[in-house]
Design an enzyme around this catalytic site. Structure first.
Site, PDB file in Angstrom:
ATOM      1  N   PRO A   1       0.819  -1.212   0.000  1.00  0.00           N
ATOM      2  CG  PRO A   1      -0.776  -1.571   1.643  1.00  0.00           C
ATOM      3  CD  PRO A   1       0.557  -2.061   1.179  1.00  0.00           C
ATOM      4  CD  GLU A   2       4.698   2.812  -2.695  1.00  0.00           C
ATOM      5  OE1 GLU A   2       4.906   3.979  -3.087  1.00  0.00           O
ATOM      6  OE2 GLU A   2       5.481   1.878  -2.938  1.00  0.00           O
TER       7      GLU A   2
ATOM      8  CE  LYS B   1       3.615   5.201   2.301  1.00  0.00           C
ATOM      9  NZ  LYS B   1       4.789   4.330   2.554  1.00  0.00           N
TER      10      LYS B   1
ATOM     11  NE  ARG C   1      10.253   0.317   4.210  1.00  0.00           N
ATOM     12  CZ  ARG C   1      10.287   0.011   5.496  1.00  0.00           C
ATOM     13  NH1 ARG C   1      11.336  -0.678   5.987  1.00  0.00           N
ATOM     14  NH2 ARG C   1       9.330   0.395   6.318  1.00  0.00           N
TER      15      ARG C   1
END
Length: 257
Positions: free
Chosen positions: A2-3, A51, A247
């Protein structure tokens, strides 16, 4: 993953089925919020912010965050859920529909007048009506950390996740490890906004213009493959604000100076 675009679509879908409806079912399955009951109140809207998803119900705000695995489902009343009940964290229903949030984070309810306590730290949102490109770019350029980390910091700009940041940096021709000037940051956030808006109507994200399997991204997820522009082998690394927030980073050493 999800972004900002996923959250935007999710919030607008929830708004389509809940806006104006009276809540007949309200069940939060998280510690500290399980006793809250908003049944009988009316949903005025459901909005995204970065978000985060904000249900406005009566004079209250239900806040949730999708994190890495979260999702909201919409079901006609009486139909079976597509995920196990033990993964449900919130159930908000009307006479006709049942919306279920699975694997959510940050589930809480506050008076709407205190909503800023939950989202006031966020930077400008590329998909919001009050999007401020200059403010976002100024914050990113002032950040002394690698630009990849600066773009992921939701305090600088809200909504970009790792896939978008990798693709933005490639298109802008910027190495993810260095800092950027204000002019470069303006180009980056403008590129990200265009990418997000282009992907809103799509079922899957496409950055290259080619939606065929394996062709949609320039660099993200393409470890040990070659650059689509110059055929140089792509490089990979990990970057993050700290060791718990690393990341995966993908870039072309020739195209991204």
């Amino acid at each position: 993953m999800p972004e900002g675009d996923t959250v935007y679509r999710t919030a607008h879908h929830l708004a389509e089925v809940l806006m104006g409806a009276t809540i007949t079912e309200f069940d939060l399955r998280v510690p500290g919020a399980a006793t809250i009951d908003l049944t009988g109140l009316t949903v005025s809207d459901v909005v995204p912010r970065g978000k985060h998803i904000l249900h406005h119900i009566g004079d209250f705000t239900l806040h949730s965050h999708l994190r890495m695995e979260g999702s909201w489902h919409v079901y006609k009343r009486g139909t079976s859920w597509r995920r196990p009940a033990f993964q449900a964290r919130a159930v908000v229903g009307s006479a006709d529909v049942q919306t279920v949030g699975f694997d959510l984070a940050g589930v809480t309810v506050v008076p709407t007048e205190r909503e800023h306590e939950l989202i006031g730290h966020l930077g400008p949102d590329p998909l919001a009506a009050d999007w401020d490109e200059v403010t976002a770019a100024t914050a990113v350029a002032a950040d002394e950390r690698p630009v990849h980390v600066a773009l992921l910091d939701q305090r600088n700009v809200a909504g970009f996740g790792n896939e978008y940041v990798n693709e933005m940096l490639f298109v802008a021709g910027i190495d993810p490890h260095r800092t950027v000037t204000v002019d470069e940051a303006v180009r980056l956030v403008a590129t990200g906004e265009r990418m997000m808006r282009a992907n809103l109507p799509r079922r899957g994200r496409v950055f290259t213009g080619d939606s065929r399997p394996g062709r949609a991204t320039w660099v993200f997820g393409r470890e040990r493959e070659r650059c689509r522009r110059c055929s140089t082998p792509l490089l990979t690394d990990q970057l993050g604000a700290d060791a718990t927030k690393l990341r995966n980073v993908f870039w072309c050493p020739r195209c991204q100076k």
